[in-house]
Write a protein that holds these residues in place. Structure first.
Motif, short mmCIF file in Angstrom:
data_model
loop_
_atom_site.label_atom_id
_atom_site.label_comp_id
_atom_site.label_asym_id
_atom_site.label_seq_id
_atom_site.Cartn_x
_atom_site.Cartn_y
_atom_site.Cartn_z
N UNK A 113 0.77 -1.18 0.07
CA UNK A 113 0.05 0.08 0.03
C UNK A 113 0.95 1.30 -0.14
N UNK A 114 1.94 1.38 0.67
CA UNK A 114 2.77 2.50 0.93
C UNK A 114 3.56 2.57 -0.50
N UNK A 115 3.80 1.52 -1.18
CA UNK A 115 4.44 1.66 -2.48
C UNK A 115 3.44 1.86 -3.56
N UNK A 116 2.32 1.87 -3.35
CA UNK A 116 1.29 2.19 -4.16
C UNK A 116 1.26 1.21 -5.47
N UNK A 117 1.66 -0.13 -5.24
CA UNK A 117 1.86 -1.17 -6.31
C UNK A 117 0.40 -1.38 -6.81
N UNK A 118 0.58 -1.58 -8.34
CA UNK A 118 -0.46 -1.78 -9.12
C UNK A 118 -1.06 -3.21 -8.89
N UNK A 119 -2.05 -3.55 -7.94
CA UNK A 119 -2.28 -4.75 -7.74
C UNK A 119 -3.08 -5.57 -9.01
N UNK A 120 -3.62 -4.97 -9.70
CA UNK A 120 -3.95 -5.68 -11.03
C UNK A 120 -2.73 -6.00 -11.96
N UNK A 121 -1.91 -5.03 -11.95
CA UNK A 121 -0.54 -5.47 -12.81
C UNK A 121 0.21 -6.65 -12.31
N UNK A 122 0.15 -6.77 -10.90
CA UNK A 122 0.95 -7.46 -10.39
C UNK A 122 0.27 -9.03 -10.55
N UNK A 123 -0.90 -9.01 -10.43
CA UNK A 123 -1.68 -10.29 -10.65
C UNK A 123 -1.49 -10.83 -12.25
N UNK A 124 -1.63 -9.79 -13.09
CA UNK A 124 -1.22 -10.19 -14.48
C UNK A 124 -0.20 -10.59 -14.84
N UNK A 125 0.72 -10.27 -14.10
CA UNK A 125 2.38 -10.47 -14.26
C UNK A 125 2.84 -11.69 -13.53
N UNK A 126 1.90 -12.29 -12.49
CA UNK A 126 2.27 -13.21 -11.62
C UNK A 126 2.41 -14.56 -12.16
N UNK A 127 3.15 -15.34 -11.41
CA UNK A 127 3.52 -16.92 -11.80
C UNK A 127 2.15 -17.36 -10.61
N UNK A 128 1.84 -18.59 -10.59
CA UNK A 128 0.64 -19.11 -9.70
C UNK A 128 0.96 -18.91 -8.40
N UNK A 129 2.55 -19.25 -8.15
CA UNK A 129 2.65 -19.13 -6.81
C UNK A 129 2.66 -17.83 -6.10
#
Length: 385
Positions: A273-289
């Motif tokens: 939250x403090x880094x204001x990370x884009x959660x949707x982008x993190x999900x889109x780029x994530x491996x399953x783990x």
């Protein structure tokens, strides 16, 4: 057969897809039949007073189906995954009213809450007379607890011991129990308040569960365990798995299972939250783990903040351990900042030796979870659910 009778590749593909659809429909009918049989099994089990979940039976069934799968050239892991999902549905199907506590009176202190309400409903379905006591019902607590066979305390951690101390004198045969996530303090308070049977319970699940089948409940004995037997037998009959330990060992383990995990998860979420990370982008780029890890972080913040604060604050003895965790993190980070790759590799090997055979087991178990998570993610991408 003339050349005109030979299907084109497109036609053959359509024929094969139609055959697959027909096979899937037949599979649905078989699953429906299995569900009907499972429901009948549930009726017979209740009549015999047998538990909903029998680990040995399930393990034997899965092992047999795995062997059959291998014999016909199917993936044993695939068949086990399918059957585990089907069996889970079967347990929910079998959890109909199991009336066997008609002679019991149960009082749930905090029975209007989520977890207390879950247990109140289970006892009610089992035929017990159930009274739920909330903050505004305390004036009649003495009359409510008269002739009670069980008084179950399910209130916030911060007030559990205070509530126990306010209880009236209970019948000598009455079981006094709690479902708090710490055990030493509440158990000591219950033993001081009531001379009769006492037992501490810690359900390792939330109120959202559809069935108690396969759910773990930690049991810490207090006094007169034989008099508590009917309660524990009922939990087993509902499908729960019981783990017996003493209060001190329980609370020590919870330092790692709950306090460390919850606090680490909270800090991870706070950092995102403090880094204001884009959660949707993190999900889109994530491996399953990582997607699973991110889901577990986000899951925390969809729940009751006061509950997690109480869990962490109830274990102040673990703050020193968390400081050691921070120290370890800082040491490893410092090592990496200095470019000490070999030091990291050596430490990795040392920790791998500590985990031993659990590493391979955890790898295999997590692979099955990741496969399911990957399938669910792809489905959500297509359907938007």
């Amino acid at each position: 057969m003339s050349d005109s009778a030979v299907p084109t590749p497109e036609q053959r593909l359509a024929q094969l897809r139609e055959a697959i659809d027909e096979t899937d429909s037949a599979l649905l009918q078989l699953l429906h039949r299995r569900r009907q049989l499972a429901a009948e099994v549930g009726v017979v089990k209740r009549g015999l007073g047998q538990p909903l979940f029998v680990p040995e039976r399930e393990a034997k069934l899965l092992a047999a189906r795995r062997r059959e799968a291998e014999q016909v050239g199917l993936s044993a892991d695939l068949i086990e995954d399918v059957l585990r999902r089907v069996i889970r549905e079967s347990y929910q199907q079998q959890q109909a009213a199991d009336v066997h506590l008609e002679d019991k009176k149960v009082v749930v202190i905090g029975g209007h809450g989520a977890l207390g309400g879950l247990f109140a409903e289970r006892f009610r379905e089992a035929g017990a007379r159930v009274a739920c006591v909330g903050e505004h019902d305390w004036d009649n607590i003495g009359a409510t607890c008269q002739q009670a066979d069980l008084v179950l305390v399910s209130v916030p951690i911060a007030v559990t011991e205070v509530v126990i101390a306010r209880l009236p004198e209970l019948p000598a045969h009455c079981i006094l129990a709690d479902v708090t996530s710490i055990k030493q303090g509440p158990l000591t308070a219950m033993l001081a308040q009531h001379d009769g049977p006492v037992v501490g319970l810690h359900p390792m699940f939330g109120p959202q569960v559809a069935t108690l089948a396969k759910q773990l409940i930690v049991v810490t004995q207090g006094r007169k365990p034989e008099a508590c037997r009917w309660l524990l037998d009922t939990l087993v009959r509902w499908g729960a798995q019981l783990y017996q330990t003493d209060a001190a060992r329980h609370d020590e383990a919870m330092g790692f299972i709950q306090v460390m995990r919850h606090l680490s998860t909270f800090v991870y979420g706070a950092h995102l939250a403090s880094e204001r990370a884009d959660l949707q982008e993190l999900l889109d780029l994530s491996s399953p783990i990582y997607r699973l890890e991110l889901m577990m972080v986000g899951r925390l913040f969809a729940q009751n903040a006061a509950l997690y604060a109480d869990i962490i604050l109830a274990h102040p003895e673990n703050f020193a351990m968390m400081r050691r965790y921070l120290s370890t993190f800082d040491q490893v980070l410092g090592q990496l900042e200095q470019g000490d790759k070999q030091g990291f590799v050596d430490k990795f090997a040392e920790i791998s030796q500590y985990f031993g055979e659990f590493s391979q087991k955890f790898l295999e178990d997590s692979q099955r979870l990741l496969a399911s998570a990957g399938d669910a993610h792809q489905l959500s991408q297509v359907t938007g659910r």
